[in-house]
Design a protein around this motif. Structure first.
Motif, PDB file in Angstrom:
ATOM      1  N   LYS A 291       0.825  -1.254   0.243  1.00 23.46           N
ATOM      2  CA  LYS A 291       0.408  -0.189  -0.196  1.00 23.46           C
ATOM      3  C   LYS A 291       1.460   1.278   0.164  1.00 23.46           C
ATOM      4  O   LYS A 291       0.555   2.414  -0.687  1.00 23.46           O
ATOM      5  CB  LYS A 291      -1.052  -0.241   1.490  1.00 23.46           C
ATOM      6  CG  LYS A 291      -2.097  -0.845   0.534  1.00 23.46           C
ATOM      7  CD  LYS A 291      -2.797  -1.181   1.944  1.00 23.46           C
ATOM      8  CE  LYS A 291      -4.246  -1.976   2.813  1.00 23.46           C
ATOM      9  NZ  LYS A 291      -5.233  -1.378   3.385  1.00 23.46           N
ATOM     10  N   LEU A 292       2.469   1.469   0.907  1.00 19.30           N
ATOM     11  CA  LEU A 292       2.310   2.522   0.809  1.00 19.30           C
ATOM     12  C   LEU A 292       3.324   2.915  -0.447  1.00 19.30           C
ATOM     13  O   LEU A 292       3.965   3.285  -1.164  1.00 19.30           O
ATOM     14  CB  LEU A 292       4.241   2.150   1.905  1.00 19.30           C
ATOM     15  CG  LEU A 292       3.532   2.662   3.430  1.00 19.30           C
ATOM     16  CD1 LEU A 292       4.166   1.543   4.775  1.00 19.30           C
ATOM     17  CD2 LEU A 292       2.571   3.334   3.467  1.00 19.30           C
ATOM     18  N   ASP A 293       3.829   1.325  -0.502  1.00 20.73           N
ATOM     19  CA  ASP A 293       5.069   1.618  -2.157  1.00 20.73           C
ATOM     20  C   ASP A 293       3.642   2.132  -3.246  1.00 20.73           C
ATOM     21  O   ASP A 293       4.035   3.132  -4.583  1.00 20.73           O
ATOM     22  CB  ASP A 293       4.823   0.128  -2.494  1.00 20.73           C
ATOM     23  CG  ASP A 293       6.295  -0.100  -1.992  1.00 20.73           C
ATOM     24  OD1 ASP A 293       6.965   0.271  -1.428  1.00 20.73           O
ATOM     25  OD2 ASP A 293       6.735  -1.206  -2.137  1.00 20.73           O
ATOM     26  N   ALA A 294       2.030   1.528  -3.483  1.00 22.37           N
ATOM     27  CA  ALA A 294       1.344   1.916  -4.102  1.00 22.37           C
ATOM     28  C   ALA A 294       0.983   4.219  -4.245  1.00 22.37           C
ATOM     29  O   ALA A 294       1.184   4.547  -5.524  1.00 22.37           O
ATOM     30  CB  ALA A 294       0.187   1.574  -4.191  1.00 22.37           C
ATOM     31  N   LYS A 295       1.134   4.207  -2.738  1.00 22.82           N
ATOM     32  CA  LYS A 295       0.948   5.621  -3.079  1.00 22.82           C
ATOM     33  C   LYS A 295       1.947   6.299  -3.699  1.00 22.82           C
ATOM     34  O   LYS A 295       1.910   7.990  -3.760  1.00 22.82           O
ATOM     35  CB  LYS A 295       0.466   6.137  -1.465  1.00 22.82           C
ATOM     36  CG  LYS A 295      -0.378   5.752  -0.630  1.00 22.82           C
ATOM     37  CD  LYS A 295      -1.167   5.755   0.920  1.00 22.82           C
ATOM     38  CE  LYS A 295      -2.141   4.632   1.728  1.00 22.82           C
ATOM     39  NZ  LYS A 295      -2.402   5.288   2.811  1.00 22.82           N
ATOM     40  N   LEU A 296       3.442   5.835  -2.784  1.00 21.10           N
ATOM     41  CA  LEU A 296       4.523   6.796  -3.393  1.00 21.10           C
ATOM     42  C   LEU A 296       4.073   6.756  -4.864  1.00 21.10           C
ATOM     43  O   LEU A 296       4.982   7.803  -4.816  1.00 21.10           O
ATOM     44  CB  LEU A 296       5.510   6.106  -2.887  1.00 21.10           C
ATOM     45  CG  LEU A 296       7.337   6.200  -3.129  1.00 21.10           C
ATOM     46  CD1 LEU A 296       7.559   7.981  -2.624  1.00 21.10           C
ATOM     47  CD2 LEU A 296       8.278   5.473  -2.452  1.00 21.10           C
ATOM     48  N   ALA A 297       4.203   5.880  -5.043  1.00 18.87           N
ATOM     49  CA  ALA A 297       4.537   5.025  -6.426  1.00 18.87           C
ATOM     50  C   ALA A 297       3.052   6.533  -7.300  1.00 18.87           C
ATOM     51  O   ALA A 297       3.326   6.958  -8.026  1.00 18.87           O
ATOM     52  CB  ALA A 297       3.718   4.176  -7.335  1.00 18.87           C
ATOM     53  N   LYS A 298       2.283   7.006  -7.067  1.00 24.38           N
ATOM     54  CA  LYS A 298       1.162   7.738  -7.210  1.00 24.38           C
ATOM     55  C   LYS A 298       2.062   9.412  -7.207  1.00 24.38           C
ATOM     56  O   LYS A 298       1.809  10.099  -7.804  1.00 24.38           O
ATOM     57  CB  LYS A 298      -0.420   7.790  -6.471  1.00 24.38           C
ATOM     58  CG  LYS A 298      -0.958   8.331  -6.851  1.00 24.38           C
ATOM     59  CD  LYS A 298      -2.990   8.126  -6.289  1.00 24.38           C
ATOM     60  CE  LYS A 298      -3.886   8.750  -6.620  1.00 24.38           C
ATOM     61  NZ  LYS A 298      -5.157   8.400  -6.063  1.00 24.38           N
ATOM     62  N   LYS A 299       1.557   9.469  -5.848  1.00 26.19           N
ATOM     63  CA  LYS A 299       2.950  10.655  -5.680  1.00 26.19           C
ATOM     64  C   LYS A 299       3.892  11.553  -7.192  1.00 26.19           C
ATOM     65  O   LYS A 299       3.794  11.690  -7.429  1.00 26.19           O
ATOM     66  CB  LYS A 299       3.060  10.523  -4.141  1.00 26.19           C
ATOM     67  CG  LYS A 299       2.030  10.408  -3.150  1.00 26.19           C
ATOM     68  CD  LYS A 299       3.035  10.900  -1.555  1.00 26.19           C
ATOM     69  CE  LYS A 299       2.217  10.741  -0.863  1.00 26.19           C
ATOM     70  NZ  LYS A 299       2.237  11.164   0.681  1.00 26.19           N
ATOM     71  N   VAL A 300       4.378   9.329  -7.236  1.00 21.71           N
ATOM     72  CA  VAL A 300       5.662  10.013  -8.260  1.00 21.71           C
ATOM     73  C   VAL A 300       4.817  10.470  -9.843  1.00 21.71           C
ATOM     74  O   VAL A 300       5.688  11.403  -9.730  1.00 21.71           O
ATOM     75  CB  VAL A 300       6.966   8.609  -8.566  1.00 21.71           C
ATOM     76  CG1 VAL A 300       7.545   9.162  -9.664  1.00 21.71           C
ATOM     77  CG2 VAL A 300       7.831   8.799  -6.975  1.00 21.71           C
ATOM     78  N   ARG A 301       3.932   9.340  -9.837  1.00 20.27           N
ATOM     79  CA  ARG A 301       3.139  10.030 -11.097  1.00 20.27           C
ATOM     80  C   ARG A 301       2.898  11.369 -11.250  1.00 20.27           C
ATOM     81  O   ARG A 301       3.061  12.179 -12.054  1.00 20.27           O
ATOM     82  CB  ARG A 301       2.767   8.573 -11.283  1.00 20.27           C
ATOM     83  CG  ARG A 301       2.952   7.578 -11.653  1.00 20.27           C
ATOM     84  CD  ARG A 301       1.889   6.561 -12.468  1.00 20.27           C
ATOM     85  NE  ARG A 301       0.949   6.013 -11.314  1.00 20.27           N
ATOM     86  CZ  ARG A 301       0.546   5.400 -10.348  1.00 20.27           C
ATOM     87  NH1 ARG A 301       2.146   4.307 -10.520  1.00 20.27           N
ATOM     88  NH2 ARG A 301      -0.674   4.934  -9.647  1.00 20.27           N
ATOM     89  N   LYS A 302       2.268  11.863  -9.989  1.00 20.93           N
ATOM     90  CA  LYS A 302       1.978  13.808 -10.226  1.00 20.93           C
ATOM     91  C   LYS A 302       2.735  14.074 -10.523  1.00 20.93           C
ATOM     92  O   LYS A 302       2.822  15.598 -11.087  1.00 20.93           O
ATOM     93  CB  LYS A 302       0.695  12.911  -8.846  1.00 20.93           C
ATOM     94  CG  LYS A 302      -0.381  12.478  -8.905  1.00 20.93           C
ATOM     95  CD  LYS A 302      -1.025  12.923  -7.623  1.00 20.93           C
ATOM     96  CE  LYS A 302      -2.680  12.278  -7.768  1.00 20.93           C
ATOM     97  NZ  LYS A 302      -3.272  12.755  -6.102  1.00 20.93           N
TER      98      LYS A 302
END
Length: 311
Positions: A291-302
């Motif tokens: 979940k944390l990785d997914a959130k981080l990846a989402k932030k990086v994409r944004k």
């Protein structure tokens, strides 16, 4: 045993000399009393024949710590009977905390003021049991801490001696025999109308010295004596039983594991449960990390999209 017996509550045989007492104030605790009423119906449906001796050793008023052997899952039912015969008194059981985590059952256990025991950190349970006793209540403890697969007494923990001495409450030995024929750990469930006889023996309060090791040894010796008496009466009243009975200890010709074999089985169970807890914790950690990785990846994409727009 040569004495006149009579039936009480339409369910339990006791010596006719046992006084019938007026109702204790605890008879007004609706949730617990309702639970007892339901369990009485279960025992009647199954035709369980209960005989109780030494019930007069349970005080009519005031505290006592009842220390009981543990051979089956019905012990919680039979362990309440001596208290109930003393003016419908109630015993608060010390039980593993996992029972309290079961949604409906746990809520009922708390409503009945039973005591959750965390085996990894038991100080809170000891304090709660002492508080119950100092408030004049009855508490029941299993000194073996778990069900005995061998139907012999396992090694005792010293909690019973420590609790009773700290609370300045009587420590009363108690045993049941026959409960393991209904539902034992790892054994066949006999939950139909079996007519199984069950004996309950309550001993006299022990003199406590404050030495937990010595008092625990005295408690075990007293319970061993009561258990021998109960077994002898059971054989005389309901036997003889052919050899090879699964509910009989190996020393009595049964097929139950020896105490040493049972201890090894318990150790294997503990190791398995520890592995399962660790695996569950590992899965939970992995899920959290994903979940944390997914959130981080989402932030990086944004952030990357914003950066591209700014260019």
């Amino acid at each position: 045993m040569g004495e006149t017996m009579e039936l009480r509550n339409g369910l339990v045989r006791v010596p006719a000399s046992l006084p019938q007492l007026p109702r204790h104030a605890e008879a007004g605790e609706r949730v617990y009393q309702l639970a007892i009423s339901l369990l009485e119906r279960v025992l009647r449906f199954q035709g369980i024949r209960v005989t109780a001796r030494g019930v007069e050793n349970v005080p009519q008023f005031g505290p006592a710590l009842l220390a009981m052997n543990h051979t089956g899952y019905y012990d919680f039912i039979f362990g309440e009977i001596p208290a109930y015969l003393r003016g419908r008194r109630l015993a608060r059981f010390m039980a593993k905390k996992e029972v309290f985590e079961v949604p409906v059952l746990g809520r009922a256990m708390r409503a009945m003021r039973h005591v959750p025991v965390d085996r990894a950190a038991g100080a809170a349970a000891i304090d709660e049991a002492v508080d119950h006793l100092r408030s004049g209540r009855l508490v029941t403890i299993f000194p073996e801490a778990t069900i005995s697969r061998s139907f012999e007494l396992k090694d005792f923990k010293n909690g019973a001696a420590r609790i009773a001495y700290t609370a300045d409450a009587p420590l009363i030995p108690m045993v049941t025999w026959g409960s393991q024929r209904i539902w034992a750990k790892g054994g066949k469930k006999n939950l139909g109308r079996t007519g199984t006889p069950v004996l309950i023996y309550v001993g006299q309060p022990l003199e406590l010295s404050g030495d937990a090791a010595a008092d625990t040894a005295a408690l075990k010796a007293a319970m061993e004596e009561l258990l021998a008496q109960a077994r002898a009466e059971y054989e005389a009243e309901y036997g003889p039983f052919p050899p090879g009975q699964p509910w009989q200890p190996a020393a009595l010709g049964g097929t139950a594991p020896t105490l040493e074999e049972a201890n090894r089985m318990d150790e294997a169970d503990r190791a398995r449960k520890a592995r399962e807890r660790e695996e569950k914790a590992a899965r939970k950690r992995a899920k959290t990390e994903r979940k944390l990785d997914a959130k981080l990846a989402k932030k990086v994409r944004k952030a990357w999209r914003r950066l591209r727009k700014e260019r």
